[in-house]
Motif scaffolding. Structure first.
Motif, PDB file in Angstrom:
ATOM      1  N   SER A   1       1.213  -1.524   0.027  1.00  0.00           N
ATOM      2  CA  SER A   1      -0.055  -0.481  -0.059  1.00  0.00           C
ATOM      3  C   SER A   1       0.840   1.057  -0.116  1.00  0.00           C
ATOM      4  N   VAL A   2       0.560   2.700  -0.645  1.00  0.00           N
ATOM      5  CA  VAL A   2       0.651   4.016  -0.371  1.00  0.00           C
ATOM      6  C   VAL A   2       1.591   3.724   1.589  1.00  0.00           C
ATOM      7  N   GLU A   3       0.738   3.903   1.582  1.00  0.00           N
ATOM      8  CA  GLU A   3       1.066   4.129   3.029  1.00  0.00           C
ATOM      9  C   GLU A   3       2.407   2.885   3.725  1.00  0.00           C
ATOM     10  N   GLU A   4       2.136   1.872   3.377  1.00  0.00           N
ATOM     11  CA  GLU A   4       3.630   0.693   3.844  1.00  0.00           C
ATOM     12  C   GLU A   4       4.553   0.823   3.319  1.00  0.00           C
ATOM     13  N   ALA A   5       4.195   1.439   1.655  1.00  0.00           N
ATOM     14  CA  ALA A   5       5.676   1.936   1.014  1.00  0.00           C
ATOM     15  C   ALA A   5       6.363   3.243   1.475  1.00  0.00           C
ATOM     16  N   ILE A   6       5.904   4.289   2.319  1.00  0.00           N
ATOM     17  CA  ILE A   6       5.515   5.621   2.552  1.00  0.00           C
ATOM     18  C   ILE A   6       6.425   5.277   4.052  1.00  0.00           C
ATOM     19  N   LEU A   7       5.528   4.215   5.193  1.00  0.00           N
ATOM     20  CA  LEU A   7       6.746   4.178   6.256  1.00  0.00           C
ATOM     21  C   LEU A   7       7.906   3.183   6.383  1.00  0.00           C
ATOM     22  N   THR A   8       7.905   2.277   5.419  1.00  0.00           N
ATOM     23  CA  THR A   8       9.155   1.542   4.909  1.00  0.00           C
ATOM     24  C   THR A   8      10.094   1.981   3.920  1.00  0.00           C
ATOM     25  N   ARG A   9       9.727   3.349   3.796  1.00  0.00           N
ATOM     26  CA  ARG A   9      11.160   3.446   2.505  1.00  0.00           C
ATOM     27  C   ARG A   9      12.102   4.308   3.710  1.00  0.00           C
ATOM     28  N   HIS A  10      13.302   4.064   3.379  1.00  0.00           N
ATOM     29  CA  HIS A  10      14.452   4.964   3.974  1.00  0.00           C
ATOM     30  C   HIS A  10      15.630   4.730   3.081  1.00  0.00           C
ATOM     31  N   SER A  11      16.628   5.418   3.144  1.00  0.00           N
ATOM     32  CA  SER A  11      17.706   4.544   2.313  1.00  0.00           C
ATOM     33  C   SER A  11      18.727   3.897   2.720  1.00  0.00           C
ATOM     34  N   VAL A  12      18.693   3.265   1.668  1.00  0.00           N
ATOM     35  CA  VAL A  12      19.736   1.457   1.954  1.00  0.00           C
ATOM     36  C   VAL A  12      21.001   1.649   1.357  1.00  0.00           C
ATOM     37  N   ARG A  13      21.796   1.270   2.139  1.00  0.00           N
ATOM     38  CA  ARG A  13      23.429   1.666   1.808  1.00  0.00           C
ATOM     39  C   ARG A  13      24.377  -0.014   1.752  1.00  0.00           C
ATOM     40  N   GLU A  14      23.293  -0.427   1.880  1.00  0.00           N
ATOM     41  CA  GLU A  14      23.528  -1.945   1.658  1.00  0.00           C
ATOM     42  C   GLU A  14      22.665  -3.187   1.124  1.00  0.00           C
ATOM     43  N   TYR A  15      23.422  -3.682   0.271  1.00  0.00           N
ATOM     44  CA  TYR A  15      22.312  -3.973  -1.428  1.00  0.00           C
ATOM     45  C   TYR A  15      22.943  -5.536  -1.681  1.00  0.00           C
ATOM     46  N   GLU A  16      22.031  -6.474  -1.920  1.00  0.00           N
ATOM     47  CA  GLU A  16      21.910  -7.905  -2.417  1.00  0.00           C
ATOM     48  C   GLU A  16      22.943  -8.056  -3.752  1.00  0.00           C
ATOM     49  N   ASN A  17      23.815  -9.413  -3.663  1.00  0.00           N
ATOM     50  CA  ASN A  17      23.595  -8.997  -5.203  1.00  0.00           C
ATOM     51  C   ASN A  17      23.666 -10.013  -6.631  1.00  0.00           C
ATOM     52  N   LYS A  18      22.235  -8.946  -6.541  1.00  0.00           N
ATOM     53  CA  LYS A  18      20.658  -9.740  -7.776  1.00  0.00           C
ATOM     54  C   LYS A  18      21.080  -8.182  -8.420  1.00  0.00           C
ATOM     55  N   GLU A  19      20.885  -8.380  -9.771  1.00  0.00           N
ATOM     56  CA  GLU A  19      20.483  -7.558 -10.240  1.00  0.00           C
ATOM     57  C   GLU A  19      19.076  -7.656 -10.899  1.00  0.00           C
ATOM     58  N   ILE A  20      18.156  -6.471 -11.238  1.00  0.00           N
ATOM     59  CA  ILE A  20      17.110  -6.391 -11.819  1.00  0.00           C
ATOM     60  C   ILE A  20      17.211  -6.643 -12.649  1.00  0.00           C
ATOM     61  N   ASP A  21      15.724  -7.643 -12.984  1.00  0.00           N
ATOM     62  CA  ASP A  21      15.435  -8.073 -13.850  1.00  0.00           C
ATOM     63  C   ASP A  21      14.674  -6.643 -14.994  1.00  0.00           C
ATOM     64  N   GLN A  22      14.812  -6.875 -16.752  1.00  0.00           N
ATOM     65  CA  GLN A  22      14.256  -5.803 -17.838  1.00  0.00           C
ATOM     66  C   GLN A  22      12.605  -5.192 -16.874  1.00  0.00           C
ATOM     67  N   GLU A  23      12.438  -6.604 -16.806  1.00  0.00           N
ATOM     68  CA  GLU A  23       9.773  -6.772 -16.758  1.00  0.00           C
ATOM     69  C   GLU A  23      10.473  -5.468 -15.028  1.00  0.00           C
ATOM     70  N   ILE A  24      11.019  -5.832 -13.738  1.00  0.00           N
ATOM     71  CA  ILE A  24      11.097  -5.085 -12.786  1.00  0.00           C
ATOM     72  C   ILE A  24      11.519  -3.022 -13.355  1.00  0.00           C
ATOM     73  N   TRP A  25      12.394  -3.261 -14.121  1.00  0.00           N
ATOM     74  CA  TRP A  25      12.886  -1.677 -14.786  1.00  0.00           C
ATOM     75  C   TRP A  25      11.531  -0.996 -15.318  1.00  0.00           C
ATOM     76  N   THR A  26      11.086  -2.432 -16.246  1.00  0.00           N
ATOM     77  CA  THR A  26       9.317  -1.356 -17.071  1.00  0.00           C
ATOM     78  C   THR A  26       8.188  -1.085 -16.226  1.00  0.00           C
ATOM     79  N   GLU A  27       8.017  -1.987 -15.219  1.00  0.00           N
ATOM     80  CA  GLU A  27       7.311  -1.502 -14.411  1.00  0.00           C
ATOM     81  C   GLU A  27       7.605  -0.176 -12.915  1.00  0.00           C
ATOM     82  N   LEU A  28       8.554  -0.519 -12.729  1.00  0.00           N
ATOM     83  CA  LEU A  28       9.287   0.877 -11.713  1.00  0.00           C
ATOM     84  C   LEU A  28       9.692   2.383 -12.700  1.00  0.00           C
TER      85      LEU A  28
END
Ligand SMILES: Cc1cc2nc3c(=O)[nH]c(=O)nc-3n(C[C@H](O)[C@H](O)[C@H](O)COP(=O)(O)O)c2cc1C
Length: 230
Positions: A13-40
């Motif tokens: 939900s928008v509410e959950e996205a707002i409340l759980t978004r924060h700046s992420v400064r460590e990432y998994e070694n996992k590429e982002i698929d093209q379909e995800i880029w398209t939706e994003l």
């Protein structure tokens, strides 16, 4: 309303996205698929702008291009002061300075860095230019003349991007630092001279077992910021 402390999975939900978004400064070694880029990008580009002028361009680096960009930015940052094309603020009200100081203390605290250790702080700062090891980074550029409203438009775009990313299970870190060396970005991306680099954003799947990612920033209580006139 409970505040969420969650670093992975998709916000539903928008509410959950707002409340759980924060700046992420460590990432998994996992590429982002093209379909995800398209939706994003479909979601991100719905951002509002002054007279629907849509001043933005998004330049996405991943794979070898990202590594090459990171190397070039780290080299620039090691030997040059920042020279952003946007006006970085030079002074702040005292109460804002305190918030910024507190942020630094907390980040260095969880990163295990002594605030007085300038070499360690400088080294930590360089992580910005390696995109915190995220699989991708988005550079936001414009060929519009820079003015206040272009800045507001860019803020709307950034927030859309960050919240849509949360919806898709991705983490982000918006970074003024990625606009610190625009000549490097212009050269790596072969941008025309009139295209200015506003800022950038690291993006990828957040690492769960990460102290840096468990760190959430506080907010001023609304009583201090908001006034109703009835
Ligand atoms: C315009 C802008 C520029 C930022 N630049 C940086 C940056 O260069 N490096 C960084 O680590 N974080 C940067 N941040 C992230 C802020 O520090 C962060 O949003 C703030 O501390 C609030 O924390 P949160 O995003 O986790 O809620 C930036 C945020 C914004 C909105």
């Amino acid at each position: 309303m409970e505040e969420f402390i969650k670093v992975s999975g998709s916000a539903t939900s928008v509410e959950e996205a707002i409340l759980t978004r924060h700046s992420v400064r460590e990432y998994e070694n996992k590429e982002i698929d093209q379909e995800i880029w398209t939706e994003l990008l479909n979601l991100t580009l719905r951002a509002p702008s002054w007279k629907n002028s849509q001043p933005w361009k998004l330049r996405i680096v991943q794979g070898k291009s990202k590594d090459k960009m990171a190397n070039a930015l780290v080299e620039a940052a090691k030997s040059n002061p920042p020279s952003p094309e946007t006006n970085w603020p030079e002074s702040y009200p005292a109460y804002a300075k305190k918030r910024m100081f507190d942020l630094g203390m907390k980040i260095y605290g969880v990163a295990g860095i002594d605030r007085k250790d300038k070499a360690a702080r400088d080294q930590f700062m360089l992580n910005n230019f390696k995109f915190f090891d995220a699989p991708a980074a988005v550079f936001i550029t414009t060929d519009f003349d820079l003015n206040y409203y272009v800045g507001i438009d860019m803020g709307c775009l950034l927030q859309n991007l960050m919240l849509s990313a949360r919806h898709l299970g991705l983490g982000t870190c918006p970074q003024a630092a990625l606009g610190a060396f625009p000549e490097v970005v212009r050269k790596e991306l072969n941008l025309p001279p009139e295209e200015k680099v506003i800022c950038g954003l690291s993006i990828g799947y957040p690492k769960n077992e990460s102290n840096l990612n468990q760190f959430h920033t506080p907010r001023e209580p609304k009583e201090n910021l908001v006034q109703f006139f009835n």
